[in-house]
Motif scaffolding. Structure first.
Motif, PDB file in Angstrom:
ATOM      1  N   HIS A  35       0.821  -1.213   0.000  1.00 10.81           N
ATOM      2  CA  HIS A  35       0.000   0.000   0.000  1.00 10.81           C
ATOM      3  C   HIS A  35       0.858   1.268   0.000  1.00 10.81           C
ATOM      4  O   HIS A  35       0.367   2.343  -0.348  1.00 10.81           O
ATOM      5  CB  HIS A  35      -0.919   0.017   1.228  1.00 10.81           C
ATOM      6  CG  HIS A  35      -1.912  -1.082   1.232  1.00 10.81           C
ATOM      7  ND1 HIS A  35      -3.135  -0.993   0.600  1.00 10.81           N
ATOM      8  CD2 HIS A  35      -1.860  -2.328   1.770  1.00 10.81           C
ATOM      9  CE1 HIS A  35      -3.793  -2.128   0.764  1.00 10.81           C
ATOM     10  NE2 HIS A  35      -3.048  -2.946   1.458  1.00 10.81           N
ATOM     11  N   PHE A  36       2.099   1.150   0.430  1.00  8.18           N
ATOM     12  CA  PHE A  36       2.939   2.326   0.654  1.00  8.18           C
ATOM     13  C   PHE A  36       3.810   2.708  -0.540  1.00  8.18           C
ATOM     14  O   PHE A  36       3.912   3.870  -0.898  1.00  8.18           O
ATOM     15  CB  PHE A  36       3.833   2.097   1.883  1.00  8.18           C
ATOM     16  CG  PHE A  36       4.723   3.259   2.192  1.00  8.18           C
ATOM     17  CD1 PHE A  36       4.207   4.400   2.780  1.00  8.18           C
ATOM     18  CD2 PHE A  36       6.063   3.220   1.872  1.00  8.18           C
ATOM     19  CE1 PHE A  36       5.023   5.490   3.053  1.00  8.18           C
ATOM     20  CE2 PHE A  36       6.887   4.295   2.145  1.00  8.18           C
ATOM     21  CZ  PHE A  36       6.365   5.433   2.741  1.00  8.18           C
ATOM     22  N   TRP A  37       4.460   1.728  -1.141  1.00  7.80           N
ATOM     23  CA  TRP A  37       5.429   2.017  -2.207  1.00  7.80           C
ATOM     24  C   TRP A  37       4.743   2.112  -3.563  1.00  7.80           C
ATOM     25  O   TRP A  37       3.961   1.262  -3.920  1.00  7.80           O
ATOM     26  CB  TRP A  37       6.505   0.933  -2.250  1.00  7.80           C
ATOM     27  CG  TRP A  37       7.299   0.885  -0.989  1.00  7.80           C
ATOM     28  CD1 TRP A  37       7.186  -0.035   0.004  1.00  7.80           C
ATOM     29  CD2 TRP A  37       8.291   1.814  -0.560  1.00  7.80           C
ATOM     30  NE1 TRP A  37       8.052   0.267   1.026  1.00  7.80           N
ATOM     31  CE2 TRP A  37       8.752   1.401   0.701  1.00  7.80           C
ATOM     32  CE3 TRP A  37       8.839   2.961  -1.119  1.00  7.80           C
ATOM     33  CZ2 TRP A  37       9.731   2.084   1.408  1.00  7.80           C
ATOM     34  CZ3 TRP A  37       9.821   3.646  -0.413  1.00  7.80           C
ATOM     35  CH2 TRP A  37      10.264   3.207   0.828  1.00  7.80           C
ATOM     36  N   GLY A  38       5.085   3.169  -4.298  1.00 12.20           N
ATOM     37  CA  GLY A  38       4.541   3.362  -5.636  1.00 12.20           C
ATOM     38  C   GLY A  38       5.237   2.468  -6.645  1.00 12.20           C
ATOM     39  O   GLY A  38       6.162   1.718  -6.314  1.00 12.20           O
ATOM     40  N   GLU A  42       8.576   4.806  -5.148  1.00 16.58           N
ATOM     41  CA  GLU A  42       8.511   6.110  -4.499  1.00 16.58           C
ATOM     42  C   GLU A  42       7.590   5.976  -3.276  1.00 16.58           C
ATOM     43  O   GLU A  42       6.551   5.313  -3.342  1.00 16.58           O
ATOM     44  CB  GLU A  42       8.028   7.215  -5.445  1.00 16.58           C
ATOM     45  CG  GLU A  42       6.569   7.167  -5.806  1.00 16.58           C
ATOM     46  CD  GLU A  42       6.272   6.284  -7.011  1.00 16.58           C
ATOM     47  OE1 GLU A  42       5.076   6.185  -7.351  1.00 16.58           O
ATOM     48  OE2 GLU A  42       7.191   5.697  -7.589  1.00 16.58           O
ATOM     49  N   THR A  44       4.869   6.902  -0.401  1.00 18.46           N
ATOM     50  CA  THR A  44       3.649   7.696  -0.300  1.00 18.46           C
ATOM     51  C   THR A  44       3.932   8.869   0.641  1.00 18.46           C
ATOM     52  O   THR A  44       4.506   8.673   1.710  1.00 18.46           O
ATOM     53  CB  THR A  44       2.491   6.841   0.262  1.00 18.46           C
ATOM     54  OG1 THR A  44       2.282   5.744  -0.632  1.00 18.46           O
ATOM     55  CG2 THR A  44       1.219   7.634   0.419  1.00 18.46           C
ATOM     56  N   HIS A  46       3.691  11.557   3.597  1.00 16.89           N
ATOM     57  CA  HIS A  46       3.220  11.343   4.975  1.00 16.89           C
ATOM     58  C   HIS A  46       1.726  11.607   5.155  1.00 16.89           C
ATOM     59  O   HIS A  46       1.027  10.796   5.761  1.00 16.89           O
ATOM     60  CB  HIS A  46       4.013  12.227   5.957  1.00 16.89           C
ATOM     61  CG  HIS A  46       5.281  11.606   6.414  1.00 16.89           C
ATOM     62  ND1 HIS A  46       6.429  11.640   5.672  1.00 16.89           N
ATOM     63  CD2 HIS A  46       5.566  10.920   7.541  1.00 16.89           C
ATOM     64  CE1 HIS A  46       7.381  11.004   6.324  1.00 16.89           C
ATOM     65  NE2 HIS A  46       6.893  10.557   7.460  1.00 16.89           N
ATOM     66  N   LEU A  48      -0.777  11.650   3.014  1.00 13.59           N
ATOM     67  CA  LEU A  48      -1.584  10.654   2.323  1.00 13.59           C
ATOM     68  C   LEU A  48      -1.439   9.285   2.990  1.00 13.59           C
ATOM     69  O   LEU A  48      -2.417   8.544   3.129  1.00 13.59           O
ATOM     70  CB  LEU A  48      -1.206  10.575   0.845  1.00 13.59           C
ATOM     71  CG  LEU A  48      -1.976   9.570  -0.007  1.00 13.59           C
ATOM     72  CD1 LEU A  48      -3.484   9.795   0.087  1.00 13.59           C
ATOM     73  CD2 LEU A  48      -1.499   9.632  -1.455  1.00 13.59           C
ATOM     74  N   TRP A  49      -0.231   8.944   3.437  1.00 16.32           N
ATOM     75  CA  TRP A  49      -0.008   7.662   4.095  1.00 16.32           C
ATOM     76  C   TRP A  49      -0.828   7.559   5.380  1.00 16.32           C
ATOM     77  O   TRP A  49      -1.389   6.514   5.688  1.00 16.32           O
ATOM     78  CB  TRP A  49       1.473   7.430   4.364  1.00 16.32           C
ATOM     79  CG  TRP A  49       1.764   6.127   5.030  1.00 16.32           C
ATOM     80  CD1 TRP A  49       2.485   5.933   6.166  1.00 16.32           C
ATOM     81  CD2 TRP A  49       1.339   4.825   4.616  1.00 16.32           C
ATOM     82  NE1 TRP A  49       2.532   4.595   6.483  1.00 16.32           N
ATOM     83  CE2 TRP A  49       1.836   3.896   5.546  1.00 16.32           C
ATOM     84  CE3 TRP A  49       0.573   4.350   3.548  1.00 16.32           C
ATOM     85  CZ2 TRP A  49       1.596   2.522   5.448  1.00 16.32           C
ATOM     86  CZ3 TRP A  49       0.330   2.985   3.450  1.00 16.32           C
ATOM     87  CH2 TRP A  49       0.846   2.090   4.388  1.00 16.32           C
ATOM     88  N   VAL A  52      -4.410   6.749   4.203  1.00 14.86           N
ATOM     89  CA  VAL A  52      -4.523   5.365   3.714  1.00 14.86           C
ATOM     90  C   VAL A  52      -4.470   4.392   4.887  1.00 14.86           C
ATOM     91  O   VAL A  52      -5.294   3.478   5.000  1.00 14.86           O
ATOM     92  CB  VAL A  52      -3.401   5.052   2.697  1.00 14.86           C
ATOM     93  CG1 VAL A  52      -3.332   3.565   2.389  1.00 14.86           C
ATOM     94  CG2 VAL A  52      -3.592   5.867   1.427  1.00 14.86           C
ATOM     95  N   HIS A  71      10.010   6.721   6.801  1.00 19.98           N
ATOM     96  CA  HIS A  71       8.840   7.115   6.018  1.00 19.98           C
ATOM     97  C   HIS A  71       7.525   6.893   6.759  1.00 19.98           C
ATOM     98  O   HIS A  71       6.477   7.331   6.308  1.00 19.98           O
ATOM     99  CB  HIS A  71       8.779   6.315   4.706  1.00 19.98           C
ATOM    100  CG  HIS A  71       9.971   6.478   3.848  1.00 19.98           C
ATOM    101  ND1 HIS A  71      10.251   7.647   3.170  1.00 19.98           N
ATOM    102  CD2 HIS A  71      10.981   5.628   3.555  1.00 19.98           C
ATOM    103  CE1 HIS A  71      11.367   7.499   2.496  1.00 19.98           C
ATOM    104  NE2 HIS A  71      11.828   6.287   2.714  1.00 19.98           N
TER     105      HIS A  71
END
Length: 153
Positions: A35-38, A42, A44, A46, A48-49, A52, A71
């Motif tokens: 869910h975190f890494w694009g 990259e 996400t 802070h 937006l994280w 989510v 992160h």
């Protein structure tokens, strides 16, 4: 145990433990890395994280595995957890496991190297501040983790 957070140094086996515990307990597993890494690894942002993670943690039952080091917005999931599992394994063990699974970035290796000295105290402080009522289990070896898992199977 209804909402479990699994933390630890990279390569400790958080995802492996989450999968085994999920099978043993029937709790759904949420792998935070997914869910975190694009797409190009990259992180996400802070803000937006936090959103989510708040949506993920709003469920009644789950296991969340992941320690995103510098992160992370850890307090979001810690506020909802009732159990924290902290894998405090040695650097050589984690480094070897990380080498076996994939190539990692220099940033990853800096985090893994400094985890016990820099990030573990931050985790312990965050757990005390945001999950004071949660049961905390600290495992210093895979054998100790396996004993815990056997008790919950």
């Amino acid at each position: 145990m209804e909402r479990v957070v699994i933390l630890g140094r990279g390569g400790a086996g958080k995802s492996t433990l989450a999968a085994a515990l999920g099978t043993a307990t029937g709790l759904p597993v949420i792998e935070l890395d997914k869910h975190f890494w694009g797409p190009d690894l990259e992180p996400t942002p802070h803000d937006l994280w936090a959103i989510v993670q708040g949506e993920l943690a709003a469920e009644d039952r789950w296991i969340m595995d992941g320690d995103l080091g510098p992160h992370d917005v850890l307090e979001v999931r810690l506020r909802r957890t009732d159990t924290v599992l902290l894998l405090d394994y040695s650097f050589p063990r984690c480094a070897w496991r990380a080498l076996l699974r994939s190539r990692e970035s220099a940033e990853f290796w800096r985090w893994v190297w400094s985890w016990r000295r820099k990030y573990r105290p931050l985790l312990r402080n965050a757990i005390a501040a945001h999950a004071g009522e949660a049961q905390l289990h600290v495992f210093r070896s895979p054998r100790a983790t396996a004993r815990f898992l056997a008790q919950h199977s």
